[in-house]
Structures are given as structure tokens and as C-alpha cells.
Scaffold this active site. Structure first.
Site, PDB file in Angstrom:
ATOM      1  N   GLY A 115       0.845  -1.206   0.000  1.00 23.53           N
ATOM      2  CA  GLY A 115       0.000   0.000   0.000  1.00 23.53           C
ATOM      3  C   GLY A 115       0.872   1.244   0.000  1.00 23.53           C
ATOM      4  CB  SER A 150       0.955   3.859  -5.680  1.00 24.40           C
ATOM      5  OG  SER A 150       2.184   3.400  -6.143  1.00 24.40           O
ATOM      6  CD  GLU A 189      14.003  -9.106  -8.098  1.00 20.91           C
ATOM      7  OE1 GLU A 189      15.059  -9.663  -8.471  1.00 20.91           O
ATOM      8  OE2 GLU A 189      13.308  -8.428  -8.870  1.00 20.91           O
TER       9      GLU A 189
END
Lengths: 397, 338, 397, 338
Positions: free
Chosen positions: C125, C127, C246
Site C-alpha cells: 500500500g 502508491s 528486488e
């Protein structure tokens, strides 16, 4: 405005003239800079005599007083007949003329206008090495003094990208007479005789071998105050008249010339046996339509000027459309020509779509850089047509 | 790996970045002194026996300074001799070539005809610096052969090219009778030799392109930071920054492919051909942007931009044009993915 | 680092597993969102069991403790075998894991890490509708209160572009606890149970028919203070750990997948009889090399990470290279497919190179927009790699 | 000229810019009320007898609002009837069509076979809004003909397309026996009719593209001015401004060509085909930029960006793809410049 029948009458009159007087083999007679100048001067004199050299001048001059629609017809026909462009006399008949006509004193007009018609060559001393597209940042310094009882400006500095300055008799010169206030405020506009002591000119060696431009060095050059156009410090406004004098006709003319020169691409496709190469046919087809669009937008631009409904940014769109297509045209030629084009061939001075593809390719950059770069035109289109915010004036990182 | 860094460091020292296209003859001598002519010569033949990665590193550095010494055709000529199973005086030739005599492979097609009596007439294109060549390694319809430049019926004609950093000659043959002792392969062997030399040439040219593109990018970034317009360095204009970022991105990605191919002895012929195509395309793109971003100055001979562009344009044509190579790569991939 | 023999041993071990366990027909079993979730969960469980799901986790977890070189081998093989990507568990195994591992309390780790392995789904959560690439501009407001004797945050606001939030059990939530100082300063990081009252989720209907993302609405959602990661107001630093978890592996994997999927273009060329079209062959050839370059740069990026010599901007170059090639790939497909591609075909959820060319084409925009747009990456490359000036912080027009 | 402005003003009033893709049936009725079905019908046949410029202006406006009413195929169908020299009840048909009955020309190829007994089987593609068609104007191997949709052996099947602003059907023929009274041309006449209808179709589609592209640009400029990131409207970012400037430039230049072709009754068939190719290319370019410049919101169905993109992608395929048209234009230009 002129009505259609009149225009068609003019058109056939011009065609008749061109059929008879078109300079044969002008490209071969433009393989050196000197030959080019010779060819240009001869062609200009012929056009002056025929009344087609200065259609945009007032009616009091022979061949003047033509409407823009008439001018368009003349340019169209000259382009379609593949006659030389009037490059050498361009600054004198457009830039110098507009400046004199709109801003100069009666004495100045009386002195210079006839000399232009006689073939006097003018150049423009606007750009400077440090300024580029930011013209108003110019630094060339003029100090007002009295010498031998005469009020004069003593000028020091350097100009660059002056078209054909090495052959010019006169120069439209922007100098800085003050560094107070905004940069536009301290600029003064002078008419300089290129034979004045202290003026030296050095041609710029362009990467494709042409020498269309030159640098002008000014070392204590004394210019009488009478040679000023407009008031001292008000030269920026005069320069706007110079710069606004022409754009539409040239690009229309060049568009038609590129349209005609598509046959050079066709010849190349055949020469290299690519007639069955579907990818090449598609690329050629796309180029044909793009060039058609350039002709259409240049046409429309002129029509809008004729109708008086030109808007800010229109000229930028025409310029960027033309230069984009010109690049695509030249790149396709270089690509199709393959190794053949990597061997140097003689260039044609002052010509754009010569079929010497590497030269044309490199020359095409003049159109995305000079006269307000492609990037500057994009700014104009975004900020002034589409009303997007301007670049910030003041900033900190 | 360390060896490679050493090679690169030595090259950058010998050919500093601020001196573009240094004089050819001195460069050639320096090249020989550095031992670069022997880099790919097997140890058994008295060479350094280094691999493709090493020669790629050197060609990359030579591209970066727009070297005018014809190291690529020299290496390829030498490799042709190494590969030869038919050359009479192979050992002798190898010694001469590694000592600095110059027998380049030609980099453009040969357009020749073989008469009934076995003599050859026509033009062997793309002989770099033919004026200093003792012989040319030419691919004739009868196989690869060494053609001494002073032999009967052999003439070298310089062709003026746009790229001022290099010199190209045509080897013009007029009833030239090939010397059987100088044959490097027969007709059958020519294909195998072509399969060896082709990828070497493509790899070397790709390295030349990417070295050049990297230097062009660096010069452009420097110029943008220095040049001011509208009261700020033009490097501040975001539209220009984004274009520079794209130059960087394309160069770096293609360079990754260069090293990956250079390190992979199994890389297929057309994989390397595709790399050459891509690298030339990137080089052209970068030099076009370089010119545009330099503005007016880039259009003058006094500035060095045009040297990069002209070299990029010539590289596009050497050992197969962009169109030709992409077409073959596409054809091959199509067949492979059947 | 792991030596080469070990890596090759791992490689053949993974191959053996994939030969035996590769989920047959997973694309057909992913035609609806529900089927996709089912397929993903089954495949994740299989990989957990085999020890290939969380190679990047510490060695105390079964299948953890792998070097980056080993992780690369596992991803490469999964990609080359054309098995499903682990999309649904991506946030939990990478983002949630990295956050917990690097920044969470021991209690939090002990509570959540095992649940992730059991298949608990997490979403992010971060953007917000108004923020876009300017993540730190988030507005979702959390007020600290005491309710029923417990210290809690009461959260109100909206999140958007949350991957698969509609199927998530837990959420990595960034909230604003203060609007004093710079915008990064007032951000707090919470772990939110998606079943908490006041949380509602609404999937985003994407233009190609997928529903990979969702909006999360937060209406007086009460979250205990124990669910905070790091200190109050220090959430921005925690978020960096989440975001850094990542990038390299995914793009390498996707590069290889695109390389494999070039055969779809080849099939299209044959299907439409374009095998002799030289232009198409050239375009295909150029694409092949471009995709090869993407694989090479992604590979190199990972190798540099393995060697510890990654630089700022490297990831941006990999991302823009990939997204550029992906666009070219999908556009060529749309073009070659012609009218056939304008008819809607079933999509494969969560897949990129599906051969449903219009869907792939539209989906390719996710890669130039999401996760830092192409434009933001260009800024990073220009400003942080090439050290060009940043955009001005303060300015006036 | 004034007439044209009036048409445009009326169209913008009837179809306001803020209501994209209004409901089809109401739009179709409104279209009929506006008299647009009769615009190109000659005055002798009871129509308005306006020229291409008028219909182009209307199609441009309909493109701007992504109209879902099938005015283009309707106009083309009507023109086929006008052109017909063989249709038995020509006057009757003209009356019915100008009163609002719908007999579209199909916009994609027919793939049909004619049996020995003269019956036709196969698929006639690209029938817009087949559900409301009384007949379809189809180009069969035997010539142009009207095929009533309720005839024996005729079936309409809707094909789901990506473009949600339009509906496309296949006309599936199974042993359909063409009615001689409904033939619009014989085989010889078909080519002439094709030469009339082709340019009309291309001009109309080009207008649709450029109207759409203009609306897409306006929406994008508005969005950039409104949307803030990093504490400023994103319209301030120069890199984005330059992209928008290029969108504007390409649209305006292509539009100049549109009007120039529309006004030129002598424009050659392939000149107009080239215009259609260029206009579709520009429309695709503009909608791609539109999506990218809108960021995430442009990827959601809730926002209208995708409607433009999907329409642009479909337009690329109607009445000849970009590749197909460019190839023919290139071929033709090559032949002409021999």
C-alpha cells in the site's frame, strides 16, 4: 488579393520565362564556391530584369507590388522548374529590404534599396559564438565616441553563422551599446560596410564541405552613427522586423523541391535493385506521403498569411515538419546508397537535395539547428501554441 | 580479468582520450610495440594466444580514440594466415606479420572475374591503408589468397571517403595470376575460413562502434554542462537530459551484449552479425544526437563531432550493411524457430 | 560465491524438478483471475516444497541461504522452462520478507515469516492517486489514539496500483503521521491485516482486460501500534528496504522469457506468409538482437550485484532497455497480426508475452509507467549516472 | 467555406467534445436528423450534393468524439448505390437510405467462393453495426451487390473487437444466391466502383483519425497542466513539453494534407491512400504518447485514453493496413518516377 485568373496568367507568364531562361547545368556550375557565386549573381540579374526577383517589394520598384499569392506562384514555379534558389541575394532582398523598408530613415532607404537591386550582397551579423539560439545574449560591444568630429560607434567582437559573409558588401549588425537592464534593452542595430577597416571574415568549414557561412571578426571597427537603424538601444525591435521578413515562402519552395527530388530516391532504388524489397517500398511510400504533408502544411501556412490568420507557432510547425522530412529523405538515401555514398563525391554549393546523399544528410542538420533549433521550435509550439508553462526564469537547484 | 584491465589501462595510456585520431604511422608503430599484432596469434606460433575478449578490449579502446591505425584488418589478415592449411610459407609469414608487416583482410566485397586461364581481373574493395600493405588477404572466387601488392597486374587506388580517420584503397587486379604458393584456402576451405573471419570482423567492428559511441557520449555530456543558453547550462534542459539518457541506455545495453558475445566461444556466426548490426545502429544514433545536441559547432570541421559521425556511417557499411545483416539474422532466427 | 561446478549441479537439479513438476497447461488455467490465483498458489506450494521458492531467504528457512548466483540459476531455468512467474507471492517473498528481515522486530518476524511460506498473500500500500512517481507525496493519514486502552493508529485514505490486493491477507502500508518538515519525514510504516474493518478493495479494470492491480480504501481503519515497522516518522527509510528488495532477478527472468517468446513472432511471420518480406525479416532480425542485448544487460547487472559493483542508475538502464524491447516486440506482433489482432481473444492473467498481441501491447505500457516511469528512469540516468544537473527545486516562472 | 464552418459548428453542438462515444442508436438518429446521410447524395437524387470537403469535415468531427454511429460505411454504401448503373430499384433505394435505412459498405475484405451454380459462400468482413443493417454493400468476385441481411443463406455474426466505440460483424454467406436485381455493378464495373469508393473510404478514415488525434492531444495537454508531481504541474517538465510539441506538429501537418486532398477533386487514388496511411500512423503515435503521458490512469478502463488508442489501432487495419498501403504508394511512386 489577386483573383484566380490573374494568378493563372502570372503562372504561365513565369513558366514561359523559365522555359526560355532557366540556367542550364547550374548544378555543375556550382561545384566550387566561386562558381556558385557567379551562377547566383547571373541568375539574380536575370530575375531582376524579368521582374521576378523582388515581388514582395513595393510597387515603385520594377517587379515589386505583388501580392503574397502572386509571390507564391512565382516561387512555386521556380521550384518546380528546378531552377537555383536565390541564396546569395536572400539576405539583401528579404532581411535588408524589410529592415530598411520598415525601420530605416528615408536617406538610408534611398541609398541602399537601389544598390540591392544592382546585386549588392548583404549579410547578417546577428549570431555570436556564445549565444546560439539565445540571440539576445549577444556581447559584441559598441562604444559611442567622437572621432574626427564625427559621432561614431567603435565596435569590437565576433559574429558567427553569417550566411555568405565572405562575399558580402554590407552587413546588418547587432551590437551591444549597454549592459544595463534586460538583455534585449541594450542592443543597437547598425548597417556596416564590409570593407571598413578592422572587419575580417573567415569562412566556416562545414562538415559536408560547403562554406555557406562565415565568422566575422570586428576589431575596433568605426561605424558612423548615421548608419544606425532606429534608436540606440532599440535594435532588438528592429531585429524582429528583419527576422520576420521571410519564412513561409522559403519552406514552401523547399518543400516542392524535396517533392521533386523524391525521384532521386526512386532512381536509387532502381540502381540498387531494391524494386522488389517490400520494406524499402514501404519506407519510400511513407516518405512520399510525409513530403506531401510538408508541402501541404507549407502551403496552408502561406494561405493563412495571405488571409491574415497566421498564429504564433505556425512557422515552427512548418519548420519542424520540413526538417523532419528532410532528415528522413537524406537518411533513406544514405541507407539505400550503401557503400557508394561513403566515397566522397563533388558537392553542389548551396543546394539541399543534391543526390550526394552523405552531403545532403549532414546538410540536413542545418535545418534542425540553424534559424532556431528544432528544440527551440518545440518550446514555442508547447509554450505559445499549446499554452503549457514556460521554462522557469529563476531557479535554484 | 586482470589481464583485460591491464590491456585496457595500457591502451588508454598509449592512446589518451583527448587526442582523437592520432597520426597513423606513429599509431601503427605504437600498436606493434604494444604487441597488439600478436594478441590473437596462438602461443604455438609465437604469439600471445589471447582470446576474443582481449582483442575486443583493444578494438574498443581504438574506437574510442578514432584510431587511424588499421589494427582490425591487420588482425583479420593475420588470422587468415593462422587458419590457413595451404599457405606454403606460413611460419615465415606469421613471423613477418607479427613483426609489423601489414597484410590486411579487405573489408568490402571483391568484384572480380576469373578468366579461363586462371587470371583474375576486377576490384577487391575496402583495403584499409593499402599504401602500407605488403600484401592483401583477398577472398577470390577461387578461395582466400595473399596478393602481394607489388605483383604483376596489381594496383592500389586510394578512394576518397568521408571518414577522415581512415583510408581505404581498392585493390585493382588486371589479369593477375594468383600465386599457388600464396593460396590460403581452396574453394571448399573458403567457406570455413569465412565462418572464422566473419565473426571476428563483426566483433571487432562492434567494439570500434561502442568505444566510439562511449567517447561521443562523454564529449556530449561535457559540452552540455559547459555550454550556456538562456542563462543556464543547457544540461539543465530536461528534454536534452532525456535524450542523453537514451544514448547512455542504448550504449550500455549493447556493450553488455558485446562482452557477452566476446566471452562466449560458442556464439553463433549470426548472433555476432546481429551484434555488429545493433552496434552500428547505436553508433549512428549516438552520433546523430551528438551533432544535434552540439548545435552549430557540431556542423563545423573545427569541432570533432563530425569525425564520430563519419566513422559511424562508414562502419555501417563494412562487412555487411545494417539492412543486409538484419535480414540475415531475421532469416536465420525464423529458420531456427520453425 | 558459489563455484561453477556447484552451480551446474544446481542447474541440473532444478531442470530435473521442472521436467517432472512443470504445471502443464498453466496458461489455459489462467484465463480468469480466480483460475490464475489457484494456479499461482499451487505452483508456489510446489516450489516451497522443492526448496526453490525463497532461495534469497536466510539459511534457517528450508530452501533459503542461496547465493545470488544460485538464485540466478533457479530463475533462469524456470524462465527457460516457460513455467509461471511467481506473481501472487512476489510481494510476500520479496517486499514483505525484506522489510521484515531488515527492519522488523523479532516478534514481527516470528509471526509473519512462516505464514508467508504457508502461502499468505501480501500486497503493498504505497502508491496513491495523487502521488504517482512522487511516492513521498503520499497523503493517507494516520492519527495516533488510544482506543480501548490500546495505542492504535486510525487510518483514512486511499491507495492505488496495489498488485493483487484483492487477494491479499496482509498489506505493507505507508501512512502519513505528520505533515511537518520535508515530505519524507512524516511517513510511518505499518503492517495491516486486510480483514480489518474499514478496509475495502476494488480491483482496477485495466485496458487489456487484466485486473492485476487494485485500489484500497481505508475508512477509519484501526491498526495497533505493535504493527508498526521502525519508528514513527521513519517509515520512508523502511520503504527503501522494501523497494530495494528486488529488481535484477525479475528483469533477467523476463528478458529470457521474451527471448523465448520471439518464436511467437516467427510463428506469426509464417502464419501471415511474410517469410519473403525483406522488411519484415530485417525488423525481426533487429528485434532479435535487441532482445539479446536486454538479456545481456540484465545478466551483467546481476553479475555486478554478485560482485558488489552495482552503481546507481544501473537498474534504470536495465528497466528502460527491457521496456523498450518489450514495446518493440509487442508492436511488431500487432502489426504482423493485422486485423486478426483487433478481434478480442482470451487473455492470460499475469503473463506478458502471451501472443495475444493487442493485450501484450497494452500491457507493455505497465513497464514504461509503473515502478518508476521511463521518464523517471531517464532522470536518474542523466542526473545520477551522468551527473547532469537535477531539476530545479525552487523556481519562478 | 462558410457552409463548412456551419457544418462543423453544428456537428460540435450536436456532439459535444466532453461526451465521448455517445450511445449509438441516438447518435445514428441524430446523424440522420442532421441530414448527414444526404450530404454526398447528388441534388438530382434529392440529396444535398455537397463535396468531399463537407463529408470530411463531418467525419473529422465524428472522429473527435469517437462516434459510435456508422456514418462512414453508411455514406460509402449510399455512394455505391449512387454510382450503380445496374441496380433495378435505384431511386427507391436512394430514398430509403437517405431516410435512415442502413446499408453499409463492408470495410474489410470478403473471403468468399462462388460455386458452379452461382451461389456464394464465405465471409464478408468488417460490416459495421450489422445488427441495424437492412442490407450490406458487398464486393463479391462477381461485382458489387446489395445483400439483404434477411435473405436466405445470409447470417450476421458479431465479432468482439478491442475498440469499444464500434461494433463489427461478419456477413456469413452459406450458399447465398445473389439477387440479379440487387447487383450494383458487373465484374468490369467493380474496378471502376472500387476506384470511386476506395478514396472516399480512405479520406473518411483519415478524417476520423485526425479528429481523434486532435481530441487526444487536447486531453493530454489538459491533463499535464492539471496533474502535479514533484510539487509542480507535470506540464512544466520540458521533456514532456517537447513530446507534446511533436504530437501537435505531426497532427497539424497531416491535417493540412487531409484538407488539401479533400479539396482536390483531381487527387489520385494512391495519394489519398498515402494520406490514410499517414493519418493512421499519426493517430497511433499520438495515442501511444497519450497513454504514456497520462501515466497509470491511462492504463485503466475508467479513463478515456484507451478508447482513443483502440480506435487508432482498428483504423490502422480498415480498408488496407499501414504496411499494405505504404507498399502500394511506394510502388506507384516508383513507377511514376521511372
Amino acid at each position: 488579393m489577386t483573383d484566380n485568373a490573374d494568378l493563372e496568367a502570372l503562372r504561365s507568364e513565369v513558366r514561359g520565362f523559365l522555359d526560355a531562361e532557366k540556367p542550364a547545368g547550374w548544378r555543375d556550375a556550382s561545384r566550387t564556391q566561386e562558381d556558385f557565386v557567379q551562377t547566383q549573381r547571373g541568375w539574380f540579374a536575370k530575375l531582376v530584369k524579368a521582374g521576378y526577383a523582388i515581388p514582395h517589394w513595393p510597387a515603385e520598384f520594377p517587379g515589386g507590388g505583388r501580392s503574397l499569392a502572386e509571390q507564391k506562384v512565382i516561387y512555386e514555379e521556380i521550384a518546380k522548374a528546378d531552377c537555383p534558389r536565390l541564396l546569395l541575394s536572400f539576405v539583401s532582398t528579404y532581411h535588408a529590404f524589410a529592415t530598411l523598408h520598415e525601420c530605416a530613415s528615408e536617406e538610408q532607404k534611398a541609398k541602399y534599396m537601389p544598390r540591392i537591386l544592382e546585386g549588392e550582397t548583404w549579410c547578417q551579423g546577428f549570431s555570436e559564438p556564445g549565444a546560439g539560439s539565445d540571440l539576445a545574449a549577444l556581447k559584441c560591444k559598441a562604444v559611442r565616441e567622437v572621432r574626427d568630429g564625427q559621432e561614431v560607434y567603435v565596435v569590437n567582437g565576433q559574429k558567427v553563422w553569417s550566411t555568405m559573409a565572405q562575399f558580402a558588401d554590407m552587413c546588418l549588425l547587432l551590437v551591444r551599446t549597454s549592459s544595463e537592464g534586460v538583455k534585449q534593452a541594450g542592443i543597437t542595430y547598425l548597417l556596416m560596410d564590409m570593407k571598413t577597416p578592422g572587419v575580417s571574415v573567415s569562412p566556416i568549414h562545414q562538415i559536408q564541405g560547403d562554406e555557406e557561412f562565415a565568422e566575422i571578426f570586428l576589431d575596433n571597427v568605426v561605424i558612423p552613427v548615421e548608419q544606425r537603424v532606429g534608436e540606440e538601444g532599440k535594435g532588438w525591435a528592429v531585429a524582429q522586423a528583419t527576422l520576420a521578413s521571410e519564412r513561409g515562402l522559403t519552406l514552401m519552395e523547399l518543400g516542392y523541391r524535396m517533392r521533386g527530388a523524391l525521384s532521386r530516391v526512386a532512381a536509387l532504388i532502381r540502381e540498387h535493385g531494391r524494386e522488389q524489397d517490400r520494406g524499402v517500398l514501404r519506407d519510400f511510400g511513407a516518405l512520399v506521403s510525409e513530403v506531401d504533408a510538408v508541402c501541404a502544411i507549407a502551403d496552408q501556412f502561406l494561405d493563412n498569411r495571405i488571409k491574415g490568420i497566421e498564429r504564433i507557432g505556425d512557422a515552427s510547425i512548418v519548420k519542424n515538419s520540413y526538417s523532419r522530412a528532410l532528415r528522413a529523405y537524406a537518411k533513406l538515401g544514405v541507407r539505400l546508397g550503401g557503400m557508394d555514398e561513403q566515397y566522397v563525391k563533388p558537392i553542389t554549393f548551396g543546394d539541399l537535395n543534391t543526390g550526394n546523399w552523405m552531403a545532403d544528410f549532414m546538410n540536413s542538420y542545418a535545418w534542425t539547428i540553424a534559424g532556431g533549433s528544432e528544440e527551440v521550435q518545440r518550446n514555442i509550439i508547447a509554450e505559445r501554441m499549446l499554452e503549457m508553462p514556460r521554462e522557469p526564469k529563476h531557479w535554484t537547484l | 580479468m586482470i589481464e583485460l584491465n591491464e590491456l585496457t589501462d595500457a591502451a588508454q595510456k598509449a592512446f589518451p582520450a583527448d587526442k582523437l585520431s592520432p597520426a597513423r604511422d606513429a599509431s601503427w608503430e605504437l600498436t606493434a610495440e604494444m604487441g597488439w599484432l600478436m594478441v590473437r596469434l596462438p602461443e604455438d606460433d609465437g604469439g600471445l594466444g589471447l582470446d576474443r575478449e582481449a582483442s575486443t578490449a583493444i578494438h574498443y579502446e581504438m574506437g574510442r580514440v578514432l584510431s587511424s591505425a588499421p589494427l582490425i584488418p591487420a588482425q583479420l589478415g593475420l588470422q587468415a594466415v593462422v587458419e590457413s592449411k595451404t599457405l606454403a610459407d606460413r611460419a615465415d609469414w606469421l613471423e613477418r606479420l607479427s613483426a609489423g608487416e601489414y597484410a590486411p583482410l579487405h573489408m568490402l566485397p571483391a568484384k572480380v572475374e576469373v578468366a579461363a586461364n586462371g587470371t583474375v581481373s576486377g576490384t577487391v574493395g575496402g583495403v584499409f591503408d593499402g599504401d602500407m600493405a605488403v600484401a592483401v588477404v583477398a577472398m577470390l572466387p577461387t578461395g582466400y589468397t595473399l596478393i602481394p601488392t607489388d605483383a604483376q597486374g596489381v594496383e592500389l587506388t586510394e578512394r576518397q571517403i568521408w571518414d577522415p580517420s581512415r583510408r581505404i584503397f581498392d585493390l585493382v587486379l588486371t589479369g593477375y595470376a594468383p600465386d599457388p604458393a600464396l593460396m590460403l584456402s581452396d574453394v571448399e576451405g573458403a567457406a570455413a575460413m569465412h565462418d572464422v573471419l566473419g565473426p571476428e570482423a563483426h566483433l571487432a567492428l562492434a567494439a570500434d562502434c561502442l568505444g566510439g559511441a562511449t567517447a561521443a557520449l562523454a564529449m556530449t555530456v561535457e559540452y552540455l554542462g559547459m555550454r550556456k543558453q538562456f542563462d543556464r547550462p543547457i544540461a539543465m534542459f530536461q528534454a536534452l537530459k532525456h535524450r542523453v539518457a537514451d544514448m547512455k541506455t542504448r550504449i550500455v545495453a549493447t556493450e553488455a551484449l558485446l562482452w557477452s558475445r566476446a566471452r562466449d566461444p560458442e556464439a553463433a556466426r549470426l548472433q555476432i552479425a546481429g551484434l555488429k548490426a545493433l552496434a552500428t545502429d547505436v553508433y549512428q544514433f549516438v552520433t546523430e544526437e551528438m551533432i544535434q545536441l552540439h548545435g552549430g559547432i557540431g556542423l563545423t570541421e573545427e569541432h570533432q563531432c563530425h569525425l564520430f559521425m563519419k566513422r559511424a556511417m562508414l562502419n555501417l557499411q563494412l562487412c555487411g550493411s545494417l539492412d543486409w545483416l538484419n535480414e540475415r539474422v531475421g532469416q536465420d532466427a525464423l529458420a531456427e524457430m520453425a
